[in-house]
Design a protein around this motif. Sequence first.
Motif, PDB file in Angstrom:
ATOM      1  N   SER A 186      84.124 -42.700 -24.888  1.00 29.10           N
ATOM      2  CA  SER A 186      83.337 -41.678 -25.565  1.00 29.10           C
ATOM      3  C   SER A 186      82.834 -40.625 -24.592  1.00 29.10           C
ATOM      4  O   SER A 186      82.523 -39.517 -24.990  1.00 29.10           O
ATOM      5  CB  SER A 186      82.156 -42.319 -26.297  1.00 29.10           C
ATOM      6  OG  SER A 186      81.270 -42.912 -25.369  1.00 29.10           O
ATOM      7  N   TYR A 187      82.759 -40.996 -23.318  1.00 31.34           N
ATOM      8  CA  TYR A 187      82.316 -40.022 -22.327  1.00 31.34           C
ATOM      9  C   TYR A 187      83.480 -39.410 -21.558  1.00 31.34           C
ATOM     10  O   TYR A 187      83.280 -38.518 -20.750  1.00 31.34           O
ATOM     11  CB  TYR A 187      81.348 -40.685 -21.344  1.00 31.34           C
ATOM     12  CG  TYR A 187      80.001 -40.952 -21.951  1.00 31.34           C
ATOM     13  CD1 TYR A 187      79.766 -42.131 -22.646  1.00 31.34           C
ATOM     14  CD2 TYR A 187      78.985 -40.019 -21.862  1.00 31.34           C
ATOM     15  CE1 TYR A 187      78.532 -42.375 -23.224  1.00 31.34           C
ATOM     16  CE2 TYR A 187      77.749 -40.260 -22.434  1.00 31.34           C
ATOM     17  CZ  TYR A 187      77.524 -41.438 -23.111  1.00 31.34           C
ATOM     18  OH  TYR A 187      76.311 -41.674 -23.685  1.00 31.34           O
ATOM     19  N   THR A 188      84.717 -39.896 -21.803  1.00 30.76           N
ATOM     20  CA  THR A 188      85.864 -39.393 -21.053  1.00 30.76           C
ATOM     21  C   THR A 188      86.033 -37.898 -21.246  1.00 30.76           C
ATOM     22  O   THR A 188      86.231 -37.152 -20.296  1.00 30.76           O
ATOM     23  CB  THR A 188      87.147 -40.117 -21.493  1.00 30.76           C
ATOM     24  OG1 THR A 188      86.996 -41.509 -21.247  1.00 30.76           O
ATOM     25  CG2 THR A 188      88.345 -39.590 -20.724  1.00 30.76           C
ATOM     26  N   TYR A 189      85.957 -37.447 -22.488  1.00 32.41           N
ATOM     27  CA  TYR A 189      86.179 -36.036 -22.773  1.00 32.41           C
ATOM     28  C   TYR A 189      84.891 -35.311 -23.140  1.00 32.41           C
ATOM     29  O   TYR A 189      84.919 -34.135 -23.440  1.00 32.41           O
ATOM     30  CB  TYR A 189      87.224 -35.895 -23.880  1.00 32.41           C
ATOM     31  CG  TYR A 189      88.510 -36.599 -23.532  1.00 32.41           C
ATOM     32  CD1 TYR A 189      89.196 -36.275 -22.363  1.00 32.41           C
ATOM     33  CD2 TYR A 189      89.013 -37.607 -24.333  1.00 32.41           C
ATOM     34  CE1 TYR A 189      90.360 -36.929 -22.015  1.00 32.41           C
ATOM     35  CE2 TYR A 189      90.188 -38.266 -23.994  1.00 32.41           C
ATOM     36  CZ  TYR A 189      90.854 -37.924 -22.837  1.00 32.41           C
ATOM     37  OH  TYR A 189      92.005 -38.573 -22.491  1.00 32.41           O
ATOM     38  N   GLY A 190      83.785 -36.010 -23.171  1.00 32.09           N
ATOM     39  CA  GLY A 190      82.501 -35.339 -23.259  1.00 32.09           C
ATOM     40  C   GLY A 190      81.810 -35.424 -24.601  1.00 32.09           C
ATOM     41  O   GLY A 190      82.418 -35.677 -25.638  1.00 32.09           O
ATOM     42  N   ILE A 191      80.502 -35.234 -24.547  1.00 34.11           N
ATOM     43  CA  ILE A 191      79.657 -35.124 -25.731  1.00 34.11           C
ATOM     44  C   ILE A 191      78.913 -33.801 -25.634  1.00 34.11           C
ATOM     45  O   ILE A 191      78.378 -33.458 -24.578  1.00 34.11           O
ATOM     46  CB  ILE A 191      78.634 -36.276 -25.821  1.00 34.11           C
ATOM     47  CG1 ILE A 191      79.346 -37.625 -25.903  1.00 34.11           C
ATOM     48  CG2 ILE A 191      77.724 -36.087 -27.031  1.00 34.11           C
ATOM     49  CD1 ILE A 191      78.384 -38.801 -25.883  1.00 34.11           C
ATOM     50  N   ILE A 192      78.893 -33.055 -26.716  1.00 33.47           N
ATOM     51  CA  ILE A 192      78.099 -31.828 -26.780  1.00 33.47           C
ATOM     52  C   ILE A 192      76.845 -32.157 -27.570  1.00 33.47           C
ATOM     53  O   ILE A 192      76.905 -32.449 -28.770  1.00 33.47           O
ATOM     54  CB  ILE A 192      78.878 -30.681 -27.442  1.00 33.47           C
ATOM     55  CG1 ILE A 192      80.191 -30.435 -26.702  1.00 33.47           C
ATOM     56  CG2 ILE A 192      78.037 -29.408 -27.472  1.00 33.47           C
ATOM     57  CD1 ILE A 192      81.073 -29.384 -27.353  1.00 33.47           C
ATOM     58  N   HIS A 193      75.710 -32.158 -26.891  1.00 28.61           N
ATOM     59  CA  HIS A 193      74.452 -32.524 -27.533  1.00 28.61           C
ATOM     60  C   HIS A 193      73.869 -31.338 -28.304  1.00 28.61           C
ATOM     61  O   HIS A 193      74.085 -30.174 -27.962  1.00 28.61           O
ATOM     62  CB  HIS A 193      73.447 -32.998 -26.481  1.00 28.61           C
ATOM     63  CG  HIS A 193      73.853 -34.269 -25.791  1.00 28.61           C
ATOM     64  ND1 HIS A 193      73.564 -35.517 -26.295  1.00 28.61           N
ATOM     65  CD2 HIS A 193      74.544 -34.478 -24.640  1.00 28.61           C
ATOM     66  CE1 HIS A 193      74.046 -36.446 -25.481  1.00 28.61           C
ATOM     67  NE2 HIS A 193      74.649 -35.839 -24.463  1.00 28.61           N
ATOM     68  N   ASN A 194      73.107 -31.668 -29.340  1.00 28.12           N
ATOM     69  CA  ASN A 194      72.367 -30.663 -30.121  1.00 28.12           C
ATOM     70  C   ASN A 194      73.277 -29.549 -30.642  1.00 28.12           C
ATOM     71  O   ASN A 194      72.953 -28.370 -30.586  1.00 28.12           O
ATOM     72  CB  ASN A 194      71.239 -30.045 -29.283  1.00 28.12           C
ATOM     73  CG  ASN A 194      70.274 -31.095 -28.768  1.00 28.12           C
ATOM     74  OD1 ASN A 194      70.025 -32.088 -29.440  1.00 28.12           O
ATOM     75  ND2 ASN A 194      69.743 -30.882 -27.579  1.00 28.12           N
ATOM     76  N   ALA A 195      74.435 -29.946 -31.132  1.00 33.41           N
ATOM     77  CA  ALA A 195      75.390 -28.961 -31.653  1.00 33.41           C
ATOM     78  C   ALA A 195      76.205 -29.588 -32.771  1.00 33.41           C
ATOM     79  O   ALA A 195      76.380 -30.806 -32.834  1.00 33.41           O
ATOM     80  CB  ALA A 195      76.318 -28.471 -30.546  1.00 33.41           C
ATOM     81  N   SER A 196      76.697 -28.732 -33.659  1.00 30.71           N
ATOM     82  CA  SER A 196      77.556 -29.187 -34.742  1.00 30.71           C
ATOM     83  C   SER A 196      78.717 -28.210 -34.876  1.00 30.71           C
ATOM     84  O   SER A 196      78.835 -27.257 -34.106  1.00 30.71           O
ATOM     85  CB  SER A 196      76.760 -29.276 -36.052  1.00 30.71           C
ATOM     86  OG  SER A 196      77.556 -29.841 -37.076  1.00 30.71           O
ATOM     87  N   ILE A 197      79.568 -28.454 -35.854  1.00 34.24           N
ATOM     88  CA  ILE A 197      80.693 -27.569 -36.129  1.00 34.24           C
ATOM     89  C   ILE A 197      80.410 -26.835 -37.433  1.00 34.24           C
ATOM     90  O   ILE A 197      80.142 -27.458 -38.461  1.00 34.24           O
ATOM     91  CB  ILE A 197      82.021 -28.339 -36.250  1.00 34.24           C
ATOM     92  CG1 ILE A 197      82.284 -29.149 -34.974  1.00 34.24           C
ATOM     93  CG2 ILE A 197      83.172 -27.380 -36.525  1.00 34.24           C
ATOM     94  CD1 ILE A 197      82.486 -28.314 -33.737  1.00 34.24           C
ATOM     95  N   LYS A 198      80.454 -25.521 -37.368  1.00 33.39           N
ATOM     96  CA  LYS A 198      80.190 -24.700 -38.553  1.00 33.39           C
ATOM     97  C   LYS A 198      81.514 -24.394 -39.235  1.00 33.39           C
ATOM     98  O   LYS A 198      82.283 -23.557 -38.774  1.00 33.39           O
ATOM     99  CB  LYS A 198      79.478 -23.412 -38.140  1.00 33.39           C
ATOM    100  CG  LYS A 198      79.144 -22.479 -39.285  1.00 33.39           C
ATOM    101  CD  LYS A 198      78.288 -21.319 -38.809  1.00 33.39           C
ATOM    102  CE  LYS A 198      78.960 -20.546 -37.699  1.00 33.39           C
ATOM    103  NZ  LYS A 198      78.154 -19.390 -37.245  1.00 33.39           N
ATOM    104  N   ILE A 199      81.795 -25.088 -40.314  1.00 35.52           N
ATOM    105  CA  ILE A 199      83.034 -24.903 -41.060  1.00 35.52           C
ATOM    106  C   ILE A 199      82.678 -24.308 -42.421  1.00 35.52           C
ATOM    107  O   ILE A 199      81.842 -24.856 -43.139  1.00 35.52           O
ATOM    108  CB  ILE A 199      83.779 -26.237 -41.257  1.00 35.52           C
ATOM    109  CG1 ILE A 199      84.126 -26.852 -39.900  1.00 35.52           C
ATOM    110  CG2 ILE A 199      85.034 -26.041 -42.090  1.00 35.52           C
ATOM    111  CD1 ILE A 199      85.117 -26.059 -39.091  1.00 35.52           C
TER     112      ILE A 199
END
Length: 380
Positions: free
Chosen positions: A20-33
């Motif tokens: 889960s940390y290999t490619y990263g986590i973006i904190h306090n963000a979502s995807i606006k679709i």
Amino acid sequence: MTFLIYVLKFSILIHISASSYTYGIIHNASIKIPFDIPDNLGHELQVQRCDQCLCDAFSNPKVVLLTCTENGSMNFTCQFYYFMPKRDEIQYPRNDTKIYLIQNITFEEKDDCCNTTYLIEKINAALNFKKAVFNRPLRFLVRGDNNMIVSTSKDKLIKFDRSKLEVVNEPSIPESTTVGYYDKYYYLGKDNTIRVYNEALISKITEFPVRNDLTAIRFLNDKEMLVGTALLGGFICEKQQEIFNSCINTPVVPATGQLHAFGIVDENTFYAGWYANNRNLGLYTKDQNNSWKESTSGTITQNEATSDIVIDDCKRIWAVIPEENKIFIYDQNKTHPHKITFDSKIFNLFILDNYTFVTSHETKPGLNLIQPSLNCRKPR
């Protein structure tokens, strides 16, 4: 046996934690679709902890990333994506959500549509596939009620749906050569008279004269309307109560030919263009005393007659050159225009999202649709 199960669980947790940390986590963000994701592009899962979603993600090779949103204590929603969203679709801040990158794929970039060379390439490619969407002559194109595109054809007001460019309505009106719309009212111009109607176009609310034959109506802001004339230049009509019917007698744009084009930069700035050769595009600004002055530093040198001006989101100036079947696009430096050539005479231009645009023509077809293959990022 119990020991083996414990070791297996421990190994899975280590894998999940590391992966889960290999490619990263973006904190306090979502995807606006801007739409509901169909089943073939993703799925949703309700869980008690975010790490429960990681098991599902790593066991499904289609999952590219997921978002985990906290709804309450021990209540989380995971949205799985089978595609990589655009970088511009990352939404900040979202303190209740994290984005987990599951695969080693970078976010896609939207198109830099402020790159004029790139834009012209896309438009020229799209010209080969332009589509005639209306077969009667049209002139002016303006934004109408309910965000529609509006024009006039003899004694009809033609309303087009913006999404499909289909005719929604064709109410009968007095014959008009120009049209404008602002805040519930239509302004229909013919000769030296503007007639004002409500959105239903059933009955005339009022009418008022201008000093010369009308050529253009554009709205500068919520208090001032610009009116172009054939011989006497351009005038400001100020709003009285709800209607722009108090026209100042002194022109703000000089009488040097048929004034057909206004390009609104902002509420205090506009370009003016004439249907006359050897007449530059003039820039007009309001000073601290609320007086309009021509800004010679903003003048665009141009020898060709102009029937329309549009300012796009990147602050470029689009000038319609009807006698040459061209649109000139000026960058911010306002020199050496990029030119788009059409196979028929254009009169007006209306730019939609992602630089899809329509052009009006005084001969058939009356309206052409050009759809460049673009997905534009917001100008920085």
